[in-house]
Design a protein around this motif. Structure first.
Motif, PDB file in Angstrom:
ATOM      1  N   GLY A 238       0.840  -1.274  -0.022  1.00 55.39           N
ATOM      2  CA  GLY A 238      -0.177   0.212   0.312  1.00 55.39           C
ATOM      3  C   GLY A 238       0.860   0.902  -0.264  1.00 55.39           C
ATOM      4  N   VAL A 239       0.145   2.329   0.012  1.00 56.11           N
ATOM      5  CA  VAL A 239       1.123   3.289  -0.165  1.00 56.11           C
ATOM      6  C   VAL A 239       1.954   3.987   1.575  1.00 56.11           C
ATOM      7  CG1 VAL A 239      -0.979   4.687  -1.494  1.00 56.11           C
ATOM      8  CG2 VAL A 239      -1.347   4.981   1.001  1.00 56.11           C
ATOM      9  N   ASP A 240       1.033   3.400   2.683  1.00 57.59           N
ATOM     10  CA  ASP A 240       1.700   3.239   3.471  1.00 57.59           C
ATOM     11  C   ASP A 240       3.071   2.373   3.577  1.00 57.59           C
ATOM     12  OD1 ASP A 240       0.757   0.604   3.725  1.00 57.59           O
ATOM     13  OD2 ASP A 240      -0.459   1.657   5.237  1.00 57.59           O
ATOM     14  N   GLY A 241       3.453   1.598   2.405  1.00 57.31           N
ATOM     15  CA  GLY A 241       4.641   0.335   2.672  1.00 57.31           C
ATOM     16  C   GLY A 241       4.119  -0.872   3.175  1.00 57.31           C
ATOM     17  N   ARG A 242       3.356  -1.392   3.686  1.00 53.80           N
ATOM     18  CA  ARG A 242       2.785  -2.369   4.448  1.00 53.80           C
ATOM     19  C   ARG A 242       2.179  -3.369   3.249  1.00 53.80           C
ATOM     20  NH1 ARG A 242      -1.441  -3.227   8.934  1.00 53.80           N
ATOM     21  NH2 ARG A 242      -2.998  -1.684   6.748  1.00 53.80           N
ATOM     22  N   VAL A 243       2.242  -4.820   3.383  1.00 51.51           N
ATOM     23  CA  VAL A 243       2.492  -5.102   2.789  1.00 51.51           C
ATOM     24  C   VAL A 243       1.411  -6.472   3.105  1.00 51.51           C
ATOM     25  CG1 VAL A 243       2.450  -7.746   1.410  1.00 51.51           C
ATOM     26  CG2 VAL A 243       4.502  -5.215   1.419  1.00 51.51           C
ATOM     27  N   GLU A 244       0.050  -6.279   2.376  1.00 48.11           N
ATOM     28  CA  GLU A 244      -1.680  -6.331   2.677  1.00 48.11           C
ATOM     29  C   GLU A 244      -1.635  -8.021   2.473  1.00 48.11           C
ATOM     30  OE1 GLU A 244      -4.146  -3.243   5.326  1.00 48.11           O
ATOM     31  OE2 GLU A 244      -4.414  -3.727   2.882  1.00 48.11           O
ATOM     32  N   VAL A 245      -2.358  -8.600   2.714  1.00 52.95           N
ATOM     33  CA  VAL A 245      -2.088 -10.192   2.272  1.00 52.95           C
ATOM     34  C   VAL A 245      -4.033 -10.533   2.266  1.00 52.95           C
ATOM     35  CG1 VAL A 245      -2.051 -12.839   1.708  1.00 52.95           C
ATOM     36  CG2 VAL A 245      -0.336 -11.296   3.333  1.00 52.95           C
ATOM     37  N   GLY A 246      -4.453 -10.623   1.035  1.00 51.19           N
ATOM     38  CA  GLY A 246      -6.270 -10.239   0.977  1.00 51.19           C
ATOM     39  C   GLY A 246      -7.006  -9.444   0.547  1.00 51.19           C
ATOM     40  N   PRO A 247      -8.044  -9.486  -0.105  1.00 46.97           N
ATOM     41  CA  PRO A 247      -8.796  -9.744   1.427  1.00 46.97           C
ATOM     42  C   PRO A 247      -9.535 -11.750   0.427  1.00 46.97           C
ATOM     43  CG  PRO A 247     -10.050  -9.037  -0.578  1.00 46.97           C
ATOM     44  CD  PRO A 247      -8.995  -8.612  -0.536  1.00 46.97           C
ATOM     45  N   ASN A 248      -9.627 -12.723   1.821  1.00 47.89           N
ATOM     46  CA  ASN A 248     -10.722 -14.144   1.490  1.00 47.89           C
ATOM     47  C   ASN A 248     -12.133 -13.140   0.956  1.00 47.89           C
ATOM     48  OD1 ASN A 248     -11.026 -13.099   3.470  1.00 47.89           O
ATOM     49  ND2 ASN A 248     -10.851 -15.091   4.612  1.00 47.89           N
ATOM     50  N   ALA A 249     -13.372 -14.373   1.078  1.00 43.90           N
ATOM     51  CA  ALA A 249     -14.934 -14.178   0.760  1.00 43.90           C
ATOM     52  C   ALA A 249     -15.636 -15.247   1.742  1.00 43.90           C
ATOM     53  CB  ALA A 249     -14.984 -13.823  -0.849  1.00 43.90           C
ATOM     54  N   VAL A 250     -15.628 -14.736   2.565  1.00 39.62           N
ATOM     55  CA  VAL A 250     -17.023 -15.508   3.623  1.00 39.62           C
ATOM     56  C   VAL A 250     -17.694 -14.680   3.938  1.00 39.62           C
ATOM     57  CG1 VAL A 250     -14.412 -16.691   5.397  1.00 39.62           C
ATOM     58  CG2 VAL A 250     -15.604 -14.505   5.938  1.00 39.62           C
ATOM     59  N   LEU A 251     -19.118 -15.940   3.883  1.00 39.00           N
ATOM     60  CA  LEU A 251     -20.417 -15.287   4.151  1.00 39.00           C
ATOM     61  C   LEU A 251     -20.182 -14.259   5.845  1.00 39.00           C
ATOM     62  CD1 LEU A 251     -23.199 -14.980   3.271  1.00 39.00           C
ATOM     63  CD2 LEU A 251     -23.653 -16.996   5.490  1.00 39.00           C
ATOM     64  N   ALA A 252     -20.713 -13.030   5.834  1.00 45.10           N
ATOM     65  CA  ALA A 252     -20.307 -12.369   7.055  1.00 45.10           C
ATOM     66  C   ALA A 252     -21.828 -12.606   8.145  1.00 45.10           C
ATOM     67  CB  ALA A 252     -20.534 -10.897   6.959  1.00 45.10           C
TER      68      ALA A 252
END
Ligand SMILES: Cc1cc2nc3c(=O)[nH]c(=O)nc-3n(C[C@H](O)[C@H](O)[C@H](O)COP(=O)(O)OP(=O)(O)OC[C@H]3O[C@@H](n4cnc5c(N)ncnc54)[C@H](O)[C@@H]3O)c2cc1C
Length: 398
Positions: free
Chosen positions: A260-274
């Motif tokens: 992201g723009v803040d340099g963090r690396v995110e993994v996701g998103p999955n997709a589960v019924l909420a």
């Protein structure tokens, strides 16, 4: 006493805010009514932050038409406002030979949608872009970027207020009356009288449409997307945006890696019924919301067709080890220990009574009301032209 304006926009997410901005630009008096204490609190502030290029969408769909223009305009808005945004490019990787025909289909779609500079890569090309990624073939899509959509929503709100729009936060709309001569919108004690209403209530858009007397063609079923964050050292394994080839049966893009723009690396998103429309990770389930989903024929048909996939997603949601195993298809050195739980967002997925998932924008309404029943990804990227599209529809009605 009722507050008077030309148009009430329900929902202070990016779609509502961009619609309000286009209406203000057209000289209209606008009120934005948002139930939360701040703008962009739901989908618009809880997403991957990706400025999509327009690779995935069926040529000719509204999504395809608005995505490229939206990305260019969102980048220009961020630049003009001093908000963080970067064009990073992204890599879409086929993990197995079986995925190559779908990768080729994406390549054709991207070109039909006018994307420039897409490159087809082999295993060596993959490593030159993302040294830790693995796959048999890939597409390099140079126009994709990243931004901070929560910051964009906040700034759009400031610009609107400065331009004379009324922004009411902490105001949950509980009644909408649409008449021949005008509309009345209520949020508790507060009342607005206007020439038209635009319902951009995201996860609650179908409920608000019914409040206004509309019978929407689809209902919202909430799908939660959960993120993990790569820990310090592991974050160095991802340079930019790394995506799988999506499963064509679903409108979701599959678990991906996003720097992201803040340099963090995110993994996701999955997709589960909420279990409820605002059932974020760690928040309590809303059993009434779950009962509502189960009571809907469209949801039951969808569930019957996708039981195995749904159970698999639910298991991965509960086990970091299984989540890591899925993500490892793209990044073989990834271990469960590299992941720590991150945030989550809930997608407002419109589902038709026959169980089909809406994969384009869905609008309904008549007379003086426009309801945005589905504004799925890339609606954050494309918010500005979507807002203009909606503002033009409203202009015909007042
Ligand atoms: C996990 C996830 C990842 C995504 N990633 C991306 C991405 O990388 N790039 C991209 O372009 N798109 C992405 N999207 C899609 C994008 O975030 C949405 O399409 C977009 O934000 C929709 O905006 P919206 O304004 O329609 O909805 P929202 O942002 O949900 O806004 C709706 C607003 O209506 C308000 N509201 C609801 N009911 C009422 C009421 N009764 N009275 C008053 N206010 C009400 C809510 O509080 C909310 O603020 C993602 C979405 C999710 C969930």
């Amino acid at each position: 006493m009722a507050e008077q304006c030309d148009v009430v926009v329900i929902g202070g997410g990016l779609v509502g805010l961009a619609t309000a901005a286009a209406l203000v630009d057209a000289g209209r008096d606008v009120a934005v009514v948002e139930k939360e204490g701040r703008l962009g609190a739901h989908q618009s502030g809880r997403n991957s932050g990706v400025l999509h290029s327009g690779l995935y969408y069926r040529p000719g769909s509204l999504k395809a038409r608005l995505c490229g223009e939206g990305r260019r305009r969102m980048l220009a808005f961020c630049e003009a406002e001093g908000l963080p945004a970067r064009v990073t490019g992204k890599l879409v990787v086929a993990a197995t030979p079986a995925e190559i025909p779908r990768l080729e289909d994406l390549h054709r779609r991207g070109e039909a949608n006018g994307l420039a500079g897409i490159e087809r890569l082999g295993p060596g090309g993959i490593r030159s872009r993302e040294p830790h990624a693995a796959g048999v073939a890939a597409l390099w899509v140079p126009e994709t970027g990243v931004t901070d959509f929560a910051a964009v929503a906040a700034r759009l709100g400031e610009r609107l207020a400065a331009g004379g729009a009324a922004i009411a936060t902490g105001a949950r709309v509980d009644a909408v009356a649409v008449g021949d001569d005008g509309v009345t919108v209520r949020a508790g004690e507060r009342v607005w009288e206007a020439g038209a209403v635009v319902n951009c209530a995201g996860l609650h858009a179908d409920t608000v449409a019914r409040m206004a007397g509309d019978e929407p063609p689809a209902r919202i079923v909430p799908f939660r997307g959960e993120y993990h964050v790569l820990t310090g050292e592991a974050a160095g394994m991802v340079r930019g945006l790394l995506y799988p080839v999506p499963d064509p049966r679903f409108p979701f893009l599959g678990v991906h890696f996003t720097r992201g723009v803040d340099g963090r690396v995110e993994v996701g998103p999955n997709a589960v019924l909420a279990l409820g429309r605002e059932h974020y990770r760690g928040s309590p389930a809303d059993l009434r919301g779950l009962a509502e989903a189960l009571g809907y024929r469209g949801f039951r048909r969808l569930a019957a067709r996708n039981l195995a996939g749904g159970v698999g997603e639910a298991l991965r949601s509960r086990s970091t080890r299984l989540y890591a195993r899925r993500a490892r298809r793209l990044l073989p050195a990834l271990r469960a220990a590299h992941l720590r739980p991150g945030g989550s967002g809930v997608r407002a997925q419109a589902v038709f009574p026959d169980g089909r998932l809406a994969d384009d924008f869905v609008l309904s309404g008549s007379g003086r009301a426009v309801h945005v029943l589905s504004a799925p990804s890339p609606a954050a990227t494309a918010a500005l032209p979507i807002g203009e599209h909606l503002a033009a529809l409203v202009a015909e009605r007042i």
